[in-house]
Write a protein that holds these residues in place. Structure first.
Motif, mmCIF file in Angstrom:
data_model
loop_
_atom_site.group_PDB
_atom_site.id
_atom_site.type_symbol
_atom_site.label_atom_id
_atom_site.label_comp_id
_atom_site.label_asym_id
_atom_site.label_seq_id
_atom_site.Cartn_x
_atom_site.Cartn_y
_atom_site.Cartn_z
ATOM 1 N N ILE A 61 0.834 -1.204 0.000
ATOM 2 C CA ILE A 61 0.000 0.000 0.000
ATOM 3 C C ILE A 61 0.868 1.253 0.000
ATOM 4 O O ILE A 61 0.596 2.222 -0.729
ATOM 5 C CB ILE A 61 -0.958 -0.012 1.204
ATOM 6 C CG1 ILE A 61 -1.979 -1.149 1.056
ATOM 7 C CG2 ILE A 61 -1.672 1.333 1.346
ATOM 8 C CD1 ILE A 61 -2.863 -1.359 2.269
ATOM 9 N N GLU A 62 1.930 1.245 0.786
ATOM 10 C CA GLU A 62 2.829 2.403 0.809
ATOM 11 C C GLU A 62 3.498 2.618 -0.543
ATOM 12 O O GLU A 62 3.656 3.758 -0.997
ATOM 13 C CB GLU A 62 3.874 2.224 1.914
ATOM 14 C CG GLU A 62 3.286 2.317 3.316
ATOM 15 C CD GLU A 62 4.277 1.941 4.403
ATOM 16 O OE1 GLU A 62 4.141 2.470 5.513
ATOM 17 O OE2 GLU A 62 5.186 1.113 4.140
ATOM 18 N N LEU A 63 3.871 1.528 -1.203
ATOM 19 C CA LEU A 63 4.433 1.635 -2.551
ATOM 20 C C LEU A 63 3.390 2.195 -3.511
ATOM 21 O O LEU A 63 3.674 3.103 -4.316
ATOM 22 C CB LEU A 63 4.906 0.260 -3.029
ATOM 23 C CG LEU A 63 5.351 0.167 -4.500
ATOM 24 C CD1 LEU A 63 6.530 1.095 -4.773
ATOM 25 C CD2 LEU A 63 5.698 -1.285 -4.854
ATOM 26 N N GLY A 64 2.180 1.677 -3.438
ATOM 27 C CA GLY A 64 1.115 2.166 -4.297
ATOM 28 C C GLY A 64 0.808 3.630 -4.074
ATOM 29 O O GLY A 64 0.494 4.367 -5.023
ATOM 30 N N ASP A 65 0.904 4.072 -2.829
ATOM 31 C CA ASP A 65 0.712 5.493 -2.538
ATOM 32 C C ASP A 65 1.724 6.341 -3.304
ATOM 33 O O ASP A 65 1.371 7.364 -3.903
ATOM 34 C CB ASP A 65 0.871 5.766 -1.041
ATOM 35 C CG ASP A 65 -0.294 5.259 -0.205
ATOM 36 O OD1 ASP A 65 -1.378 5.010 -0.763
ATOM 37 O OD2 ASP A 65 -0.101 5.123 1.025
ATOM 38 N N ARG A 66 2.961 5.900 -3.283
ATOM 39 C CA ARG A 66 4.010 6.656 -3.980
ATOM 40 C C ARG A 66 3.796 6.651 -5.490
ATOM 41 O O ARG A 66 4.149 7.610 -6.175
ATOM 42 C CB ARG A 66 5.390 6.083 -3.641
ATOM 43 C CG ARG A 66 5.773 6.237 -2.175
ATOM 44 C CD ARG A 66 7.245 5.938 -1.938
ATOM 45 N NE ARG A 66 7.597 4.556 -2.202
ATOM 46 C CZ ARG A 66 7.521 3.576 -1.312
ATOM 47 N NH1 ARG A 66 7.066 3.822 -0.078
ATOM 48 N NH2 ARG A 66 7.887 2.340 -1.621
ATOM 49 N N LEU A 67 3.211 5.577 -5.992
ATOM 50 C CA LEU A 67 2.993 5.447 -7.429
ATOM 51 C C LEU A 67 1.692 6.095 -7.900
ATOM 52 O O LEU A 67 1.465 6.240 -9.103
ATOM 53 C CB LEU A 67 2.976 3.962 -7.819
ATOM 54 C CG LEU A 67 4.286 3.198 -7.620
ATOM 55 C CD1 LEU A 67 4.048 1.703 -7.785
ATOM 56 C CD2 LEU A 67 5.353 3.685 -8.598
ATOM 57 N N GLY A 68 0.837 6.440 -6.945
ATOM 58 C CA GLY A 68 -0.437 7.064 -7.295
ATOM 59 C C GLY A 68 -1.543 6.088 -7.639
ATOM 60 O O GLY A 68 -2.459 6.430 -8.412
ATOM 61 N N VAL A 69 -1.523 4.891 -7.089
ATOM 62 C CA VAL A 69 -2.564 3.899 -7.358
ATOM 63 C C VAL A 69 -3.908 4.384 -6.789
ATOM 64 O O VAL A 69 -3.986 4.760 -5.624
ATOM 65 C CB VAL A 69 -2.203 2.537 -6.742
ATOM 66 C CG1 VAL A 69 -3.347 1.538 -6.942
ATOM 67 C CG2 VAL A 69 -0.923 1.996 -7.343
ATOM 68 N N PRO A 70 -4.963 4.363 -7.584
ATOM 69 C CA PRO A 70 -6.294 4.780 -7.102
ATOM 70 C C PRO A 70 -6.967 3.631 -6.344
ATOM 71 O O PRO A 70 -7.721 2.843 -6.923
ATOM 72 C CB PRO A 70 -7.035 5.130 -8.391
ATOM 73 C CG PRO A 70 -6.422 4.234 -9.432
ATOM 74 C CD PRO A 70 -4.978 4.057 -9.040
ATOM 75 N N TRP A 71 -6.732 3.532 -5.069
ATOM 76 C CA TRP A 71 -7.239 2.406 -4.275
ATOM 77 C C TRP A 71 -8.746 2.265 -4.370
ATOM 78 O O TRP A 71 -9.285 1.154 -4.296
ATOM 79 C CB TRP A 71 -6.836 2.562 -2.813
ATOM 80 C CG TRP A 71 -5.370 2.634 -2.566
ATOM 81 C CD1 TRP A 71 -4.695 3.619 -1.892
ATOM 82 C CD2 TRP A 71 -4.368 1.688 -2.970
ATOM 83 N NE1 TRP A 71 -3.347 3.343 -1.866
ATOM 84 C CE2 TRP A 71 -3.121 2.169 -2.511
ATOM 85 C CE3 TRP A 71 -4.405 0.483 -3.678
ATOM 86 C CZ2 TRP A 71 -1.916 1.498 -2.743
ATOM 87 C CZ3 TRP A 71 -3.211 -0.196 -3.908
ATOM 88 C CH2 TRP A 71 -1.996 0.308 -3.432
ATOM 89 N N GLU A 72 -9.454 3.387 -4.511
ATOM 90 C CA GLU A 72 -10.910 3.338 -4.545
ATOM 91 C C GLU A 72 -11.452 2.609 -5.774
ATOM 92 O O GLU A 72 -12.616 2.214 -5.794
ATOM 93 C CB GLU A 72 -11.484 4.761 -4.488
ATOM 94 C CG GLU A 72 -11.286 5.605 -5.733
ATOM 95 C CD GLU A 72 -9.899 6.253 -5.843
ATOM 96 O OE1 GLU A 72 -9.682 7.019 -6.798
ATOM 97 O OE2 GLU A 72 -9.048 5.987 -4.965
ATOM 98 N N LEU A 73 -10.607 2.400 -6.765
ATOM 99 C CA LEU A 73 -11.026 1.684 -7.971
ATOM 100 C C LEU A 73 -10.728 0.192 -7.910
ATOM 101 O O LEU A 73 -11.203 -0.570 -8.751
ATOM 102 C CB LEU A 73 -10.336 2.280 -9.204
ATOM 103 C CG LEU A 73 -10.582 3.766 -9.484
ATOM 104 C CD1 LEU A 73 -9.858 4.181 -10.760
ATOM 105 C CD2 LEU A 73 -12.067 4.086 -9.578
ATOM 106 N N THR A 74 -9.940 -0.230 -6.945
ATOM 107 C CA THR A 74 -9.525 -1.637 -6.873
ATOM 108 C C THR A 74 -10.595 -2.478 -6.181
ATOM 109 O O THR A 74 -11.484 -1.971 -5.503
ATOM 110 C CB THR A 74 -8.189 -1.771 -6.123
ATOM 111 O OG1 THR A 74 -8.346 -1.337 -4.757
ATOM 112 C CG2 THR A 74 -7.101 -0.937 -6.785
ATOM 113 N N TRP A 75 -10.474 -3.804 -6.342
ATOM 114 C CA TRP A 75 -11.459 -4.729 -5.769
ATOM 115 C C TRP A 75 -10.776 -6.033 -5.409
ATOM 116 O O TRP A 75 -10.073 -6.612 -6.232
ATOM 117 C CB TRP A 75 -12.580 -5.001 -6.756
ATOM 118 C CG TRP A 75 -13.769 -5.674 -6.127
ATOM 119 C CD1 TRP A 75 -14.099 -6.998 -6.171
ATOM 120 C CD2 TRP A 75 -14.772 -5.024 -5.346
ATOM 121 N NE1 TRP A 75 -15.255 -7.212 -5.471
ATOM 122 C CE2 TRP A 75 -15.681 -6.029 -4.948
ATOM 123 C CE3 TRP A 75 -14.977 -3.703 -4.939
ATOM 124 C CZ2 TRP A 75 -16.801 -5.728 -4.158
ATOM 125 C CZ3 TRP A 75 -16.086 -3.412 -4.159
ATOM 126 C CH2 TRP A 75 -16.986 -4.428 -3.779
#
Length: 233
Positions: A175-189
């Motif tokens: 999750i911390e890596l994804g934050d740095r990359l700009g992953v839109p968590w609200e779109l994931t499932w």
């Protein structure tokens, strides 16, 4: 550099897609409709692929319900609910789909060789308490040998490399890596249950919720009203 990204629509695969883009790859996403219980994840995959602006997104369809053998492909098998991390780590769970990653990687290899890709990105994680046998380093090493020996590209040139950037990361680190990359968590499932809202009690939900909670955050996807958003394992 061309790369095929195995994109399920989940937290891990979305992070891998954004990592591949950060690595400078031209990304071609590949998802699978195998008549899984949680086909809701395909909606997430399509949305994430569009949001990330991948060059192409293919959805391959086949039916693993024909022989079942998993709670994800046989509705007669109940999903594990509200298990602790200790319980998850004891045995390979009924959510394991026989040879699923081998099937997925075979498609990715065929697609990748067709477009002259150099890499296949896969969001497996050997620290997930699910303990799937086809998410472990020795399995990936064996499949890399298949990529080398089983293709024209591998025999006559350089084999497509299997890239697994998350394989030794804890879920919180992902999750911390994804934050740095700009992953839109609200779109994931991630939920296995197949509803319009995440159940909050299957193994995938439990792992995800716990990771966000450990980071002091609330998971941004919708969960059913009958669950505690701060549930911890």
């Amino acid at each position: 550099m061309k790369a095929v990204i195995l994109l399920s629509g989940g937290l891990d695969s979305a992070t891998v897609l954004y990592q591949a883009q950060a690595d400078g790859c031209d990304c071609y996403a590949l998802s699978f409709d195998y008549q899984q219980r949680h086909r809701r994840e395909l909606t997430a995959a399509r949305t994430i692929a569009q949001c990330a602006g991948v060059i192409d997104h293919q959805v391959v369809s086949f039916d693993l319900r024909q022989w079942g053998g998993s709670a994800l492909t046989d509705v007669e098998i109940d999903l594990p609910q509200s298990r602790s991390l200790a319980e998850m780590s004891q045995t390979i769970p009924v959510t394991y789909v026989p040879a699923r990653n081998t099937i997925f990687l075979s498609f990715a290899l065929a697609y990748g060789e067709t477009i002259a890709a150099e890499r296949v990105y896969l969001g497996v994680n050997s620290l997930d308490y699910s303990g799937y046998p086809d998410c472990r380093p020795d399995y990936i090493q064996a499949m890399q040998t298949v990529f080398q020996l089983g293709t024209k590209q591998g025999r006559e040139g350089t084999a497509i490399a299997i890239v697994t950037p998350l394989i030794t990361l804890k879920k919180t680190a992902i999750i911390e890596l994804g934050d740095r990359l700009g992953v839109p968590w609200e779109l994931t499932w991630s939920c296995y249950a197949g509803g319009d809202e995440a159940c909050g009690t299957c193994d995938a939900c439990q792992l995800r919720l716990t990771a966000f909670a450990e980071l002091g955050r609330t998971d941004p996807i919708p969960y059913g009203l009958n669950r505690n958003p701060q549930a911890s394992l």
